[in-house]
Design a protein around this motif. Structure first.
Motif, short mmCIF file in Angstrom:
data_model
loop_
_atom_site.label_atom_id
_atom_site.label_comp_id
_atom_site.label_asym_id
_atom_site.label_seq_id
_atom_site.Cartn_x
_atom_site.Cartn_y
_atom_site.Cartn_z
N THR A 166 0.82 -1.21 0.00
CA THR A 166 0.00 0.00 0.00
C THR A 166 0.86 1.26 0.00
O THR A 166 0.45 2.29 -0.55
CB THR A 166 -0.94 0.02 1.22
OG1 THR A 166 -0.16 -0.05 2.42
CG2 THR A 166 -1.90 -1.15 1.20
N ALA A 167 2.05 1.20 0.61
CA ALA A 167 2.95 2.36 0.62
C ALA A 167 3.59 2.57 -0.75
O ALA A 167 3.84 3.71 -1.16
CB ALA A 167 4.03 2.17 1.68
N SER A 262 0.47 12.82 -2.97
CA SER A 262 0.99 11.46 -3.15
C SER A 262 2.04 11.12 -2.11
O SER A 262 2.08 10.01 -1.58
CB SER A 262 1.59 11.31 -4.56
OG SER A 262 0.59 11.37 -5.55
N LEU A 263 2.89 12.11 -1.79
CA LEU A 263 3.91 11.89 -0.78
C LEU A 263 3.29 11.66 0.60
O LEU A 263 3.74 10.79 1.36
CB LEU A 263 4.87 13.09 -0.73
CG LEU A 263 6.04 12.99 0.26
CD1 LEU A 263 6.90 11.77 -0.05
CD2 LEU A 263 6.87 14.27 0.21
N PHE A 268 1.91 7.86 4.85
CA PHE A 268 0.95 7.17 5.70
C PHE A 268 1.14 5.66 5.61
O PHE A 268 1.32 4.98 6.62
CB PHE A 268 -0.48 7.55 5.29
CG PHE A 268 -1.54 6.70 5.96
CD1 PHE A 268 -1.83 6.86 7.30
CD2 PHE A 268 -2.24 5.74 5.23
CE1 PHE A 268 -2.80 6.08 7.92
CE2 PHE A 268 -3.21 4.95 5.84
CZ PHE A 268 -3.49 5.13 7.19
N TRP A 269 1.13 5.12 4.38
CA TRP A 269 1.22 3.67 4.22
C TRP A 269 2.60 3.15 4.58
O TRP A 269 2.73 2.04 5.11
CB TRP A 269 0.84 3.27 2.81
CG TRP A 269 -0.63 3.40 2.53
CD1 TRP A 269 -1.24 4.22 1.63
CD2 TRP A 269 -1.69 2.67 3.18
NE1 TRP A 269 -2.61 4.06 1.68
CE2 TRP A 269 -2.91 3.12 2.61
CE3 TRP A 269 -1.72 1.70 4.17
CZ2 TRP A 269 -4.14 2.61 3.01
CZ3 TRP A 269 -2.95 1.20 4.58
CH2 TRP A 269 -4.15 1.66 4.00
N ALA A 270 3.66 3.94 4.31
CA ALA A 270 5.00 3.51 4.70
C ALA A 270 5.12 3.39 6.21
O ALA A 270 5.72 2.45 6.74
CB ALA A 270 6.04 4.49 4.16
N ALA A 320 2.11 10.77 8.27
CA ALA A 320 3.08 9.77 8.72
C ALA A 320 2.75 9.32 10.14
O ALA A 320 2.78 8.13 10.45
CB ALA A 320 4.50 10.35 8.65
N ALA A 321 2.44 10.29 11.01
CA ALA A 321 2.06 9.95 12.38
C ALA A 321 0.80 9.08 12.40
O ALA A 321 0.69 8.13 13.19
CB ALA A 321 1.83 11.23 13.19
N ALA A 322 -0.14 9.39 11.51
CA ALA A 322 -1.37 8.58 11.42
C ALA A 322 -1.04 7.16 11.02
O ALA A 322 -1.65 6.20 11.51
CB ALA A 322 -2.33 9.21 10.42
#
Length: 408
Positions: A166-167, A262-263, A268-270, A320-322
């Motif tokens: 997903t990332a 997109s980033l 988020f997925w990463a 990212a935190a999410a």
């Protein structure tokens, strides 16, 4: 193991080879499933663009209705299908359905400017939903059997790889957009699905004794199981707000670029993936139940951060935190339920994936009507998401209260 060694080194090599093939199949299929799952949200900028498919936000949200309905259908019926066929056959059918979804998404590009495009997209999301609903419960069951004594880590590993897929999707979309060929993402996912479908046809997987005891009749679910199902629904709402609406929110409401959106989605997925790896290591020192209670609080805080973010850096960091906050919530729901109700077997993961998809559906096509009815905008929707996460924290505490024995 001892008899295998006495039988000779060749037998040991064959045995290990088969074990490796099972791991490659289970974990690799999870990676490709993640890539396929996020193909549609990752392509949202193309789907909504006037120079692309020119969908409205309402059409975009409704596009996921077939996915949700068929994912719930697939997940809820997969134990019954496994009883009639086998769980491995269910996995094979799921991979074929995912492959069909990717091929339809590629073919939709040929009619992107005509009214025929939307029906093709609806068929594609429907096929993806059924594929997800049948593939993921099967993979979770097979992953648990790879290391029966360490189910938490096996399931977290599988879901970490699913998260890796997903990332990768939004990052690959950004790359392929620069090349003028966004459709290379579903082509790549289709190629991976073909490879693991062939492997699934040639490699025997162990579904465990629970599957052999499964009958053709639907098993009665214990009362406590519904707490897990509720947690899965609420988590599905939270994850989907981040995963499906990030690009729409950041480009439309925060006026950030499609590249930044997109980033942020990739971040988020990463971080979902990285968080699952960290939790897999952490659970050797900290009880999984403690992590399970803390994560919803972090999800609530992340919703607040996303709602208040304005600049590109703040948005990427908030998503990212999410990702970290969401990371292990669903895998732990699956593994804790599996440990408490071991005799449910594939039924447990199937029902919980169905519940997760119910939450996915609420968030996927409920956001646009909520915005229209209240005028709160997506920033306000993320505040609602914080409230949902607080309720999830309460449910998680109810689940972890006491130490119930595995159900018999």
């Amino acid at each position: 193991m001892t008899t295998a060694v006495r039988g000779g080194a060749g037998l040991v090599v064959v045995h290990l080879g088969r074990a490796d093939a099972r791991s490659v199949l289970v974990y690799g299929a999870g990676l490709v499933q993640g890539l396929a799952l996020v193909s549609f949200p990752a392509a949202s900028s193309i789907l909504l663009s006037a120079s692309g498919y020119d969908l409205s936000t309402t059409q975009y949200g409704l596009m996921f209705v077939p996915q949700v309905v068929l994912a719930i259908t697939g997940a809820a019926t997969s134990p019954l299908l496994a009883a009639q066929w086998s769980l491995q056959r269910v996995l094979q059918v799921g991979l074929v359905s995912n492959l069909l979804a990717m091929l339809l998404l590629v073919l939709s590009q040929a009619v992107s400017t005509s009214p025929a495009a939307y029906p093709v997209l609806l068929c594609a999301t429907g096929a993806l939903g059924f594929g997800f609903g049948t593939t993921v419960p099967a993979l979770n069951t097979f992953a648990a059997r790879l290391r029966p004594a360490d189910q938490d880590r096996s399931i977290l590993t599988l879901n970490a790889l699913l998260g890796t897929g997903t990332a990768l999707a939004p990052l690959l979309i950004a790359l392929f957009l620069a090349l003028g060929a966004w459709w290379l993402l579903p082509v790549l996912a289709a190629a991976g699905l073909v490879m693991f479908l062939v492997l699934a046809l040639r490699t025997a997987l162990d579904a465990g004794p629970a599957q052999q005891r499964t009958t053709g009749q639907r098993q009665k679910l214990p009362t406590r199981f519904w707490w897990y199902a509720t947690a899965a629904v609420l988590y599905g709402v939270c994850e989907t707000l981040f995963g499906n609406w990030s690009s729409v929110y950041l480009t439309g409401e925060r006026a950030l670029s499609a590249q930044t959106a997109s980033l942020a989605l990739a971040a988020f997925w990463a971080c979902v993936t990285l968080g699952r790896v960290i939790v897999a290591a952490l659970t050797t020192r900290v009880a999984a139940t403690v992590v399970f209670v803390v994560l919803p609080v972090l999800i609530a805080a992340s919703n607040l951060a996303v709602s208040s973010s304005h600049g590109a850096v703040a948005a990427v960091l908030a998503f990212a935190a999410a990702g970290f906050a969401c990371s292990a919530m669903l895998p732990l729901t699956l593994s804790l339920a599996g440990e408490e109700f071991p005799r449910l077997g594939a039924t447990s993961s199937g029902e919980l994936i169905a519940a997760y998809q119910v939450g996915y559906g609420f968030a996927a096509f409920g956001v646009a009507p909520l915005e229209s009815a209240t005028g709160i905008g997506l920033a306000g929707v993320y505040l609602v998401g914080a409230g949902v996460a607080i309720v999830l924290a309460v449910i998680a505490r109810v689940i972890t209260a006491g130490t119930p024995r595995p159900a018999t």
